[in-house]
Design a protein around this motif. Structure first.
Motif, PDB file in Angstrom:
ATOM      1  N   ILE A  97      22.112  37.738  17.708  1.00  0.00           N
ATOM      2  CA  ILE A  97      21.355  38.973  17.474  1.00  0.00           C
ATOM      3  C   ILE A  97      20.013  38.592  16.873  1.00  0.00           C
ATOM      4  N   ARG A  98      18.926  39.094  17.462  1.00  0.00           N
ATOM      5  CA  ARG A  98      17.596  38.727  16.965  1.00  0.00           C
ATOM      6  C   ARG A  98      16.569  39.781  17.349  1.00  0.00           C
ATOM      7  N   LYS A  99      15.471  39.793  16.625  1.00  0.00           N
ATOM      8  CA  LYS A  99      14.344  40.651  16.968  1.00  0.00           C
ATOM      9  C   LYS A  99      13.545  39.990  18.075  1.00  0.00           C
ATOM     10  N   SER A 100      13.189  40.745  19.113  1.00  0.00           N
ATOM     11  CA  SER A 100      12.391  40.210  20.215  1.00  0.00           C
ATOM     12  C   SER A 100      11.011  39.781  19.730  1.00  0.00           C
ATOM     13  N   ASN A 101      10.488  38.699  20.342  1.00  0.00           N
ATOM     14  CA  ASN A 101       9.123  38.253  20.052  1.00  0.00           C
ATOM     15  C   ASN A 101       8.076  39.092  20.763  1.00  0.00           C
ATOM     16  N   THR A 102       8.487  39.817  21.808  1.00  0.00           N
ATOM     17  CA  THR A 102       7.508  40.454  22.688  1.00  0.00           C
ATOM     18  C   THR A 102       7.629  41.979  22.783  1.00  0.00           C
ATOM     19  N   GLU A 103       8.685  42.548  22.219  1.00  0.00           N
ATOM     20  CA  GLU A 103       8.868  43.998  22.242  1.00  0.00           C
ATOM     21  C   GLU A 103       9.502  44.437  20.927  1.00  0.00           C
ATOM     22  N   ASN A 104       9.392  45.733  20.613  1.00  0.00           N
ATOM     23  CA  ASN A 104       9.988  46.259  19.387  1.00  0.00           C
ATOM     24  C   ASN A 104      11.459  46.606  19.631  1.00  0.00           C
ATOM     25  N   ILE A 105      12.235  45.572  19.905  1.00  0.00           N
ATOM     26  CA  ILE A 105      13.646  45.751  20.231  1.00  0.00           C
ATOM     27  C   ILE A 105      14.496  44.671  19.558  1.00  0.00           C
ATOM     28  N   ILE A 106      15.776  44.983  19.415  1.00  0.00           N
ATOM     29  CA  ILE A 106      16.772  43.989  19.028  1.00  0.00           C
ATOM     30  C   ILE A 106      17.397  43.473  20.311  1.00  0.00           C
ATOM     31  N   ARG A 107      17.484  42.164  20.444  1.00  0.00           N
ATOM     32  CA  ARG A 107      18.180  41.564  21.586  1.00  0.00           C
ATOM     33  C   ARG A 107      19.545  41.066  21.117  1.00  0.00           C
TER      34      ARG A 107
ATOM     35  N   GLU B 244      31.173  42.598  23.224  1.00  0.00           N
ATOM     36  CA  GLU B 244      29.980  43.424  23.453  1.00  0.00           C
ATOM     37  C   GLU B 244      30.147  44.808  22.839  1.00  0.00           C
ATOM     38  N   LYS B 245      31.275  45.462  23.135  1.00  0.00           N
ATOM     39  CA  LYS B 245      31.523  46.805  22.584  1.00  0.00           C
ATOM     40  C   LYS B 245      31.559  46.775  21.060  1.00  0.00           C
ATOM     41  N   LYS B 246      32.189  45.741  20.525  1.00  0.00           N
ATOM     42  CA  LYS B 246      32.342  45.627  19.068  1.00  0.00           C
ATOM     43  C   LYS B 246      30.988  45.454  18.384  1.00  0.00           C
ATOM     44  N   ILE B 247      30.175  44.535  18.868  1.00  0.00           N
ATOM     45  CA  ILE B 247      28.908  44.265  18.198  1.00  0.00           C
ATOM     46  C   ILE B 247      27.912  45.412  18.396  1.00  0.00           C
ATOM     47  N   LEU B 248      27.907  46.040  19.564  1.00  0.00           N
ATOM     48  CA  LEU B 248      27.010  47.181  19.778  1.00  0.00           C
ATOM     49  C   LEU B 248      27.363  48.323  18.828  1.00  0.00           C
ATOM     50  N   TYR B 249      28.644  48.563  18.629  1.00  0.00           N
ATOM     51  CA  TYR B 249      29.089  49.598  17.702  1.00  0.00           C
ATOM     52  C   TYR B 249      28.625  49.268  16.277  1.00  0.00           C
TER      53      TYR B 249
ATOM     54  N   LYS C 241      23.647  40.568  28.090  1.00  0.00           N
ATOM     55  CA  LYS C 241      22.355  40.610  27.407  1.00  0.00           C
ATOM     56  C   LYS C 241      21.968  42.068  27.232  1.00  0.00           C
ATOM     57  N   LYS C 242      21.995  42.524  25.998  1.00  0.00           N
ATOM     58  CA  LYS C 242      21.704  43.916  25.688  1.00  0.00           C
ATOM     59  C   LYS C 242      20.481  44.007  24.797  1.00  0.00           C
ATOM     60  N   LYS C 243      19.843  45.153  24.819  1.00  0.00           N
ATOM     61  CA  LYS C 243      18.726  45.374  23.901  1.00  0.00           C
ATOM     62  C   LYS C 243      18.777  46.797  23.359  1.00  0.00           C
ATOM     63  N   ILE C 244      18.391  46.927  22.116  1.00  0.00           N
ATOM     64  CA  ILE C 244      18.361  48.227  21.446  1.00  0.00           C
ATOM     65  C   ILE C 244      16.954  48.441  20.913  1.00  0.00           C
ATOM     66  N   ARG C 245      16.348  49.554  21.322  1.00  0.00           N
ATOM     67  CA  ARG C 245      14.968  49.806  20.915  1.00  0.00           C
ATOM     68  C   ARG C 245      14.924  50.300  19.476  1.00  0.00           C
ATOM     69  N   LEU C 246      13.990  49.752  18.723  1.00  0.00           N
ATOM     70  CA  LEU C 246      13.783  50.157  17.337  1.00  0.00           C
ATOM     71  C   LEU C 246      12.668  51.190  17.255  1.00  0.00           C
ATOM     72  N   SER C 247      12.820  52.147  16.365  1.00  0.00           N
ATOM     73  CA  SER C 247      11.710  53.061  16.115  1.00  0.00           C
ATOM     74  C   SER C 247      10.703  52.331  15.221  1.00  0.00           C
TER      75      SER C 247
END
Length: 465
Positions: A428-438, A453-458, A383-389
């Motif tokens: 892959i989806r936008k979080s309902n509670t934070e400005n992040i991609i889950r 995991e490595k492939k999709i994160l890249y 379970k990874k998350k990437i913060r969006l600006s």
């Protein structure tokens, strides 16, 4: 500063300009809008009643005053149940025959956040349709305050957590006596919020367990990241093994999610909270099971083995509840440790989850959790998350991912879920509670999970705006 408005309510970080974070102005606007929505929804009443609860965050006791003043100024009576849990507010609404309720909490978000969770008269979260109406009312500022002789009254009710627990204990599949006979020794991490009150009360007073408390003083200064996932729970995992406890229990700050720690200090896994409790329920009741697109395949496998139908929904409690009602499910929830048991209430509830889980392992002669977990399909999940600006849009990222995987089977109902062979998938989806991609990845193979995991994160990071 961040302010997130979604079907989970509103929540945000503290400070900054109006409209950019969670401030007293936002509290007043949203609570006033909520009352206007409630009066429109439940028409022709002389007086309206709201239940109010709060978690242990340092700002919750301050912000609670704004809510009380706003509600009374709108001519609404308020029942304040004080330090509480989100599911306790739901129970109190039903018990008090209230028109709605508000829980002051930012759930699993860090201590610099706060928020409002809003309920209808059934003690359930508002539907998407109702939230759209609410947000429209707030945008247009359709608020009507009361005259001096029509102000609402304030009432304080104590011990509602006890009342909540007593209702749980009346459920046929909760066996208080067999739990007492098991004499459990349990470590509890209450994340310095109301779980530090509610969980020990349930275990010590009602189940006769020996409890070793960690972070159970509800002062709101969270000692670690409050989301109950493995990387945040190293200290309780270590403690369970050190003191030779039967298990460990950790909850989030508003006590609607619960996870367990095995007797050897291994993490039982938040996904397996729902899997194991569903196993117990389905041994005693026949009916369908509902969870989300992001939940482990292990729950679907269990449902197939039990001969019942499994349904998936978009992530979010309101989506799970809607489907559960539609298919008359006997159990449901989310893979984050959220248990929805409709015999109690249509809402996530860590306390009923604990009661059902302890009943189950007590009935299995106090089975060690390491042994219990071996009953279920073994999957590896990341379970990874990437913060969006603030200016980044997830739409473009998802469109690019869709092109890359266009030959694979996809579900586009909640972001993108990509299905591969051998029960592997990526969601892959936008979080309902934070400005992040889950980003969720699951596979029966750890090696394959790591590769995906490595492939999709890249690929996701490559397609940033």
């Amino acid at each position: 500063m961040i302010l997130v408005k979604s079907s989970s309510g509103i929540r945000g970080t503290l400070g900054g300009k109006v409209g950019k974070g969670f401030s007293p102005i936002e509290i007043i606007k949203f609570s006033a809008g909520y009352v206007s929505w409630m009066k429109k929804k439940y028409k022709n009443k002389n007086k309206y009643l709201i239940v109010l609860g709060r978690d242990g965050r340092t700002t919750s006791s301050i912000f609670q005053q704004f809510l009380v003043i706003t509600f009374q100024s709108l001519g609404v009576n308020v029942i304040d149940i004080g330090l509480s849990t989100t599911p306790t507010v739901g129970i109190a609404i039903i018990n008090e025959k209230a028109d709605g309720g508000v829980m002051l909490t930012a759930s699993h978000n860090p201590k610099n956040w706060n928020g409002l969770k809003m309920f209808n008269s059934q003690g359930e979260f508002l539907s998407e349709k109702d939230f759209k109406k609410l947000f429209y009312i707030i945008e247009k500022e359709y608020f009507r305050f009361a005259s001096f002789d029509q102000l609402g009254n304030y009432f304080y009710r104590k011990n509602y957590i006890h009342k909540h627990i007593e209702i749980i204990l009346s459920l046929p599949l909760v066996d208080k006596e067999i739990i007492k006979k098991s004499r459990f020794k349990i470590v509890v991490d209450g994340i310095n919020s109301t779980g530090g009150i509610a969980v020990p009360i349930l275990l010590e007073k009602y189940f006769g367990a020996k409890v070793i408390k960690m972070h159970c003083i509800p002062h709101g200064d969270f000692i670690h990241n409050p989301e109950p996932i493995e990387k945040n729970l190293k200290s309780i995992c270590k403690k369970v093994s050190e003191v030779k406890a039967d298990l460990g229990i950790s909850v989030d700050p508003d006590v609607d999610r619960v996870v367990f720690i095995c007797e050897n200090g291994d993490f039982f896994g938040e996904e397996y909270t729902l899997v194991s409790i569903s196993d117990y329920i389905l041994d005693n009741k026949i009916g369908s099971v509902v969870s989300t697109f992001s939940s482990s395949q292990a729950l679907k496998d269990l449902s197939i083995n039990k001969g019942v139908t499994f349904y998936s929904t978009s992530v979010g409690e309101i989506h799970v509840v809607k489907k559960m009602k539609e298919v008359k499910a006997v159990i449901g929830g989310e893979g984050n440790g959220g248990i929805i048991y409709p015999d109690l209430r249509y809402g996530r509830d860590a306390l009923v989850g604990i009661a059902l889980f302890l009943t189950y392992i007590a009935k299995l002669s106090k089975i060690p959790l390491t042994k219990l977990k071996k009953r279920y399909s073994n999957y590896f999940m990341s379970k990874k998350k990437i913060r969006l600006s603030p200016n980044q849009k997830i739409g473009k990222i998802l469109e690019n991912i869709k092109k890359i995987y266009q030959g694979e089977k996809m579900n586009l109902k909640d972001g993108i879920k990509i299905h591969f062979l051998n029960k592997e998938w990526i969601h892959i989806r936008k979080s309902n509670t934070e400005n992040i991609i889950r980003i969720y990845i699951e596979s029966p193979s750890r090696k394959r999970m790591n590769f995906l995991e490595k492939k999709i994160l890249y690929e996701v990071k490559k397609n940033y705006d």
